[in-house]
Design a protein around this motif. Structure first.
Motif, PDB file in Angstrom:
ATOM      1  N   LEU A  37      -7.195  -2.950   0.014  1.00 39.67           N
ATOM      2  CA  LEU A  37      -7.140  -3.634  -1.272  1.00 39.67           C
ATOM      3  C   LEU A  37      -5.696  -4.072  -1.485  1.00 39.67           C
ATOM      4  N   TYR A  38      -5.509  -5.359  -1.851  1.00 41.13           N
ATOM      5  CA  TYR A  38      -4.153  -5.887  -1.952  1.00 41.13           C
ATOM      6  C   TYR A  38      -4.026  -6.811  -3.154  1.00 41.13           C
ATOM      7  N   THR A  39      -2.778  -7.046  -3.557  1.00 45.92           N
ATOM      8  CA  THR A  39      -2.482  -8.005  -4.614  1.00 45.92           C
ATOM      9  C   THR A  39      -1.688  -9.160  -4.002  1.00 45.92           C
ATOM     10  N   LYS A  40      -1.719 -10.277  -4.662  1.00 42.38           N
ATOM     11  CA  LYS A  40      -0.976 -11.445  -4.171  1.00 42.38           C
ATOM     12  C   LYS A  40       0.533 -11.195  -4.153  1.00 42.38           C
ATOM     13  N   SER A  41       0.993 -10.203  -4.919  1.00 44.65           N
ATOM     14  CA  SER A  41       2.428  -9.918  -4.974  1.00 44.65           C
ATOM     15  C   SER A  41       2.902  -9.047  -3.814  1.00 44.65           C
ATOM     16  N   GLY A  42       2.007  -8.739  -2.865  1.00 45.80           N
ATOM     17  CA  GLY A  42       2.426  -7.998  -1.679  1.00 45.80           C
ATOM     18  C   GLY A  42       2.253  -6.501  -1.760  1.00 45.80           C
ATOM     19  N   LYS A  43       1.424  -6.051  -2.686  1.00 50.07           N
ATOM     20  CA  LYS A  43       1.181  -4.618  -2.811  1.00 50.07           C
ATOM     21  C   LYS A  43      -0.195  -4.268  -2.248  1.00 50.07           C
ATOM     22  N   VAL A  44      -0.312  -3.017  -1.783  1.00 51.94           N
ATOM     23  CA  VAL A  44      -1.585  -2.503  -1.294  1.00 51.94           C
ATOM     24  C   VAL A  44      -1.893  -1.190  -2.006  1.00 51.94           C
ATOM     25  N   VAL A  45      -3.179  -0.904  -2.101  1.00 54.40           N
ATOM     26  CA  VAL A  45      -3.619   0.376  -2.640  1.00 54.40           C
ATOM     27  C   VAL A  45      -3.682   1.366  -1.486  1.00 54.40           C
ATOM     28  N   LEU A  46      -3.085   2.524  -1.674  1.00 54.56           N
ATOM     29  CA  LEU A  46      -3.214   3.618  -0.728  1.00 54.56           C
ATOM     30  C   LEU A  46      -3.923   4.762  -1.419  1.00 54.56           C
ATOM     31  N   GLN A  47      -4.746   5.488  -0.672  1.00 57.89           N
ATOM     32  CA  GLN A  47      -5.371   6.677  -1.223  1.00 57.89           C
ATOM     33  C   GLN A  47      -4.749   7.908  -0.591  1.00 57.89           C
ATOM     34  N   VAL A 173      -2.849  -5.432  11.487  1.00 54.41           N
ATOM     35  CA  VAL A 173      -3.326  -5.425  10.103  1.00 54.41           C
ATOM     36  C   VAL A 173      -2.230  -5.851   9.142  1.00 54.41           C
ATOM     37  N   PHE A 174      -1.032  -5.320   9.302  1.00 54.54           N
ATOM     38  CA  PHE A 174       0.047  -5.651   8.372  1.00 54.54           C
ATOM     39  C   PHE A 174       0.435  -7.128   8.474  1.00 54.54           C
ATOM     40  N   GLU A 175       0.397  -7.688   9.677  1.00 58.76           N
ATOM     41  CA  GLU A 175       0.680  -9.119   9.838  1.00 58.76           C
ATOM     42  C   GLU A 175      -0.359  -9.954   9.076  1.00 58.76           C
ATOM     43  N   LYS A 176      -1.628  -9.590   9.214  1.00 58.99           N
ATOM     44  CA  LYS A 176      -2.684 -10.344   8.531  1.00 58.99           C
ATOM     45  C   LYS A 176      -2.613 -10.163   7.017  1.00 58.99           C
ATOM     46  N   LEU A 177      -2.260  -8.969   6.562  1.00 54.27           N
ATOM     47  CA  LEU A 177      -2.095  -8.759   5.120  1.00 54.27           C
ATOM     48  C   LEU A 177      -0.930  -9.594   4.592  1.00 54.27           C
ATOM     49  N   ASN A 178       0.170  -9.615   5.310  1.00 57.40           N
ATOM     50  CA  ASN A 178       1.318 -10.427   4.876  1.00 57.40           C
ATOM     51  C   ASN A 178       0.949 -11.892   4.747  1.00 57.40           C
ATOM     52  N   ASP A 179       0.109 -12.397   5.645  1.00 59.43           N
ATOM     53  CA  ASP A 179      -0.354 -13.781   5.566  1.00 59.43           C
ATOM     54  C   ASP A 179      -1.162 -14.038   4.299  1.00 59.43           C
ATOM     55  N   LEU A 180      -1.891 -13.009   3.831  1.00 55.89           N
ATOM     56  CA  LEU A 180      -2.717 -13.162   2.632  1.00 55.89           C
ATOM     57  C   LEU A 180      -1.910 -13.162   1.354  1.00 55.89           C
ATOM     58  N   PHE A 181      -0.696 -12.638   1.395  1.00 57.75           N
ATOM     59  CA  PHE A 181       0.129 -12.552   0.186  1.00 57.75           C
ATOM     60  C   PHE A 181       0.633 -13.915  -0.270  1.00 57.75           C
ATOM     61  N   CYS A 182       0.671 -14.879   0.613  1.00 55.65           N
ATOM     62  CA  CYS A 182       1.213 -16.213   0.283  1.00 55.65           C
ATOM     63  C   CYS A 182       0.344 -16.961  -0.695  1.00 55.65           C
TER      64      CYS A 182
END
Length: 182
Positions: A37-47, A173-182
């Motif tokens: 789960l992520y936000t556009k501002s570059g944050k992720v939810v960790l449990q 995974v982190f590369e793909k998440l970073n791409d989604l933040f844009c």
């Protein structure tokens, strides 16, 4: 008792169905899903994994993770696990498939984790994060920048507070998440 489909070394169903505990005890391949789960501002939810978890108790982990029950697919499991673990309702069309990864870890003599993980990302609104934790699974959640997670994982001492992420998994995974933040 959770029943799961047993897979061959290529990730194909064998037709055998076993309790999850037995699959781990005998080291059979099976399927699981991760949701970041992520936000556009570059944050992720960790449990934070519950203290009673058999592996990696009290460690920070992916937002949501779960075994794919027999007869389910990865999308169904992702939606179900978000609701069960965090009380967050998501729709299947919100899930963005970002990868599939194979792991093979021997946690203990009688506990081998051999999984094909289907990985999804799902955008959420940043504030306020409203969750209802499944106490048997999750002790806490946090919303943190992915950059901070990456920095902490690169520090051997700080990385101890996390479930160990396979390096190739983290890079992809982190590369793909970073791409989604844009």
């Amino acid at each position: 008792m959770e029943l799961i489909d047993i897979l061959d070394e290529n990730g194909k169903r064998t037709g055998e169905i076993l309790p999850k505990r037995e699959a781990h005890r005998h080291g059979h391949f099976h399927a699981s899903t991760h949701v970041w789960l992520y936000t556009k501002s570059g944050k992720v939810v960790l449990q934070l994994r519950a203290a009673i978890k058999p592996n990696f108790p009290n460690c920070w982990d992916v937002s949501v993770a779960g075994h794919i029950s027999s007869g389910e697919d990865a999308v169904q499991t992702a939606v179900r696990e978000c609701k069960e673990e965090l009380g967050i309702t998501i729709k299947s069309n919100q899930l963005q498939h970002i990868g599939r990864f194979r792991i093979d870890y021997q946690h203990a003599e009688d506990y081998r984790d051999r999984e094909f993980i289907t990985i999804f990302a799902c955008e959420i609104l940043e504030a306020p994060l409203q969750v209802e934790l499944q106490k048997e699974e999750v002790a806490d959640v946090t919303l943190v920048s992915l950059a901070q997670v990456q920095a902490e994982l690169a520090d051997a001492e700080l990385a101890k507070k996390y479930v160990p992420f396979n390096k190739a998994y983290a890079v992809e995974v982190f590369e793909k998440l970073n791409d989604l933040f844009c």
